[in-house]
Design an enzyme around this catalytic site. Sequence first.
Site, PDB file in Angstrom:
ATOM      1  N   ASP A 104     119.215  19.878  33.433  1.00  0.00           N
ATOM      2  CA  ASP A 104     118.569  19.231  34.564  1.00  0.00           C
ATOM      3  C   ASP A 104     118.831  20.081  35.812  1.00  0.00           C
ATOM      4  O   ASP A 104     119.589  21.044  35.789  1.00  0.00           O
ATOM      5  CB  ASP A 104     119.084  17.800  34.725  1.00  0.00           C
ATOM      6  CG  ASP A 104     118.080  16.899  35.435  1.00  0.00           C
ATOM      7  OD1 ASP A 104     117.150  17.421  36.081  1.00  0.00           O
ATOM      8  OD2 ASP A 104     118.225  15.665  35.345  1.00  0.00           O
TER       9      ASP A 104
ATOM     10  N   GLU B 269     116.210   8.460  42.309  1.00  0.00           N
ATOM     11  CA  GLU B 269     117.506   9.100  42.133  1.00  0.00           C
ATOM     12  C   GLU B 269     118.513   8.677  43.218  1.00  0.00           C
ATOM     13  O   GLU B 269     118.503   7.544  43.690  1.00  0.00           O
ATOM     14  CB  GLU B 269     117.338  10.617  42.040  1.00  0.00           C
ATOM     15  CG  GLU B 269     116.460  11.041  40.864  1.00  0.00           C
ATOM     16  CD  GLU B 269     116.459  12.530  40.624  1.00  0.00           C
ATOM     17  OE1 GLU B 269     117.535  13.146  40.663  1.00  0.00           O
ATOM     18  OE2 GLU B 269     115.375  13.086  40.370  1.00  0.00           O
TER      19      GLU B 269
END
Length: 751
Positions: free
Chosen positions: A312, A522
Amino acid sequence: MKLPFLRLSLLCILGVLLVGRALAGDPRNPSRDIEKKVDALLKKMTLEEKIGQMTQVTIDVVSMGADGRNEPHAIDPKKLDDALLKYHVGSILNVGPSAYTLDHWHDVITTIQDVATKKTRLGIPVLYGIDAIHGNNYTHGATLFPQAFSMAATWNPELMRVSGRITATEMRASGIPWNFYPVLDIGRQPLWPRFWETFGEDVYLASRMGSAYIEGLQNGDLAGATNGAACLKHYVGYSYPLNGKDRTPAWIDERTMRELFLPPFEAGVEAGAMTVMVNSGEVNGIPGHVNFHLLTEVLKDEMQFAGFVVSDWADIIRLHTRDHVADSPKEAVRQSVMAGVDMSMVPMDYSFYELLLELVKEKQVPMSRIDDAVRRILRVKFMTGIFEQPYPDAALKAQFATEASTKSNFDAACESITLLKNANGVLPLKKNARVLVTGPTADMLSVLNSGWTITWQGDDESLYPKNKPTILAAIRSVIGEKNVTYVPGSSFDAHLDVKAAVAAAETNDVVVACLGEKAYCETPGNIDDLTLDEAQLQLVEALAATGKPVVLVLAEGRPRVIHRIVPKTSGIVLAYLPGMEGGRAVASILFGDVVPSGRLPFTYPAAPNAITPYDCKVSELKEGNVLKPEFPFGFGLSYTTFQYSGLKLGKASYSGSEPITGTIRVKNTGKVAAKEVVQIYVSDLYRSVTPPVKQLKAFEKVLLQPGEEKEVAFSLTKESLSFIGLNNTRIVEPGTFRVSCADMTTTFDWK
């Protein structure tokens, strides 16, 4: 010690499946022709070219401007040459500050592939990746579906499959073959700001919905002109942080990991996904990017995953800067590659390339590991067909954002919306009613979509399309502007004009209070309290004091606690994050043009510290414990009523691998046609590891006309009865099992 993870049934039929998949061109088993091409190409590659294939940078790195984010966006030829000719970069991802037009995507992809295929020594095309998580959200005008937990609320895998097909088509129309989706994390910590990216709290529901999406996106052939490659994320345990904050530690024992968190990923691998993205956080003190056990022993060895693992965003360098498990950036690269990461989303520089090159030359990373990673990457590149067709297909523009796609999107939004309360039949509202619309989510499109929409945070309202109605605009469209009064009432966290809203309520028949959350994604979405903002709660309390019926519409990315205002409302409609057609869908539900059929894919808590999933243990219902969620998992009302009868199994005892078959009858006892979700739960009454109270093991959504009755058949397998035993292996123990559906139960013995 390596622990077996594969399902019991899979071990028995693996050989047959492998042969069948090879013959059918299944994505999980590339053809011998592809393997030969990979072998031949790998032999021609230099070490530098191989490491370049393992390097992924964001588009900013090859774009004009000091930071690569100039507007209007343009590729910088010198930077692009550096990336592809000097560093041999194999993959590029992302978008600039906001979504591009379809034509600009064609220019971008064509420019990149021109250099990759015509100027590099071996002509290896770039694999472009994008976060198309609820449609092709970084291309202007794309069909943007409800977010994942909204889609889970439809309990309709076919809608999930259709969304995958449409997303793949619109990605390919943009020239992009690779999608960082679906999210197969299990949503059992509702504080987590990425909760809405999951398919909810249940393993079976998430596995069904995720697999259906992959089947739709990939369509059995990654090289298809309108097919895309899926990426499973975030492997694994990311969604269960102890404190609920993004990218913070999770504590998950091996048994729980294998029981709850790994199965959806296994289902995704079985469905043919060829790429996996790593958990940004850590589990039991081990960051996801250095977890050899999970990345290599479980994913690649036990699940026989043949694709590649991508990191990621910037998470490899964070092993040094944040996690402190590597004492240098170079050591971070070594640890991650040796753990099983095949491609690094660096993403802003070439440090990964430079450090890995040093590590191989110093023999700290063996060439065999490099070859394995590159083989996996090339395999996926060949499978996506980009060697044969690396460029966008202009003809696909005609299939972008069609009327049929919009209709599918609207259907999905309608089927997701969940009616949670309907006191005295206040809903559906009459179309001649005078309605006060108020609340912070009434007149914004961003709150219906949230993150990963046009921009990362999805919060720039000015960029949203003008032809898509907000909830307010849609209500006006249905009943006419003269019947609608709009007073904002409050923002998300502050009073605006509560007195004006109360005064307006006095002169209207009903209040539609649109509450919820602003757009986020997020870490910026972290919160300290699951309770809905005080200003919104007080707005409803003031409105309810007028005596006028108040209908809540909740547009939110997680179940914000509303316990104190629930008794003060007449109706509650959970809209979740219903996407671009969400405004129309909400209005259609409110005024009865559509009968609600959504069902909760998670347990809606009544208090911030009362977070208990439906499949809790028996002990959580005893010893003086009382579980009273605001609304239970699987719950949802309709504008009709359903009656269940005749739950029966084929026989009273089963053994071996024979299917456990059963039927139940369901009847629409009301006056309107409607869809009902028939939910089949199984309870293992006694076993060596404490059993959950019940677990979802089958479901089917059925349409029933008024007065119509249908017999719904279901079939369970030996696997439906299995669990992770004392030795952390999947087993089935003989005993008595209970099957339940609605208010009906029956039992059988398995020997």
